[in-house]
Scaffold this active site. Sequence first.
Site, mmCIF file in Angstrom:
data_model
loop_
_atom_site.group_PDB
_atom_site.id
_atom_site.type_symbol
_atom_site.label_atom_id
_atom_site.label_comp_id
_atom_site.label_asym_id
_atom_site.label_seq_id
_atom_site.Cartn_x
_atom_site.Cartn_y
_atom_site.Cartn_z
ATOM 1 N N LYS A 12 0.854 -1.189 0.000
ATOM 2 C CA LYS A 12 0.000 0.000 0.000
ATOM 3 C C LYS A 12 0.888 1.235 0.000
ATOM 4 C CE LYS A 12 0.856 1.226 4.506
ATOM 5 N NZ LYS A 12 1.639 2.409 4.905
ATOM 6 N N LEU A 100 5.470 0.265 3.361
ATOM 7 C CA LEU A 100 4.591 -0.282 2.310
ATOM 8 C C LEU A 100 3.568 -1.268 2.863
ATOM 9 C CD1 LEU A 100 7.291 -0.916 -0.468
ATOM 10 C CD2 LEU A 100 5.717 1.025 -0.287
ATOM 11 N N GLY A 101 3.634 -1.519 4.181
ATOM 12 C CA GLY A 101 2.632 -2.381 4.818
ATOM 13 C C GLY A 101 2.854 -3.865 4.625
ATOM 14 N N GLY A 102 4.076 -4.281 4.319
ATOM 15 C CA GLY A 102 4.327 -5.689 3.986
ATOM 16 C C GLY A 102 3.864 -6.679 5.042
ATOM 17 N N ASP A 137 -2.472 -1.350 10.471
ATOM 18 C CA ASP A 137 -2.765 -1.314 9.031
ATOM 19 C C ASP A 137 -3.433 -2.589 8.512
ATOM 20 O OD1 ASP A 137 -1.784 1.223 8.718
ATOM 21 O OD2 ASP A 137 0.153 0.628 7.905
#
Length: 285
Positions: A12, A100-102, A137
């Site tokens: 994201k 990036l929300g991995g 998130d």
Amino acid sequence: MTKATFWPAPAKLNLFLYITGRRDNGYHELQTLFQFLDHGDTLAITPNASGTISLSPAIEGVSENDNLIVKAAKALQQYTGCQQGAHIDVEKRLPMGGGLGGGSSDAATTLVALNHLWQTQVSQQALAQLGVTLGADVPIFIYGQAAVAEGIGEVFTPVAPREKYYLVVKPDVSISTAAIFTHPQLQRNTPKRTVSALMAQKYENDCEKIARKQFPEVDKAVSWLLEYAPSRMTGTGACVFAEFDTAQDAQATLDTMPNWLTGFVARGLNRSPLLDVLQQQTVGQ
């Protein structure tokens, strides 16, 4: 023997991020715009009757019990009383500490996929509530639609920003969310605005100033990208992105990227590919 099914865990971007206050419990109030990317990790999941969760390969520096994928699977087992197990193979493409929300995306994909494969029939809303116990998130990845998130990030208003092409670059530094959110100089009083007002004005990130001051590598990355296109940091960093109208323009800039950065080109998506795979799997049953 049960075959593996493949599930995307997309990245994201926070296209904007404003911190509008702080609660007594230390949590920050924010307004942020989430959009997904057609780039991310992939989980190959094989359900089994063992009752145990196994994972490969091991992620360096993270014990299996601390891995968000394992935590998510066990949380779903506990919540539903499910006796089934699973083996999960992870193809990791997203950097840790990149904004990036991995890890959150991996956890969300685990919950969504296992809820389907184990037939535990937990609602999307209940899965999101389970997800927030794993990370702030996680719910947006379960929700799967581009949205403005408010409150502490749990209240979503679906929106449809332009699906641009992005060059995402990562300097050689990892930033913990806590390092930014606990910084005494972080701006925490940006005025709250309506969703339509937020969408209509120039997008910015309140965390970027602190990150650039604390981490010269981030400052250098933003400065380099700004020569080519509108650019800013995502989340609390360390990844920085520039937006382009065409994949060709984004790729041309990637081709000139200095060797102290790593990066990729991706398309912004207002619907998560995870929802598409879930739909295909449901239809295919």
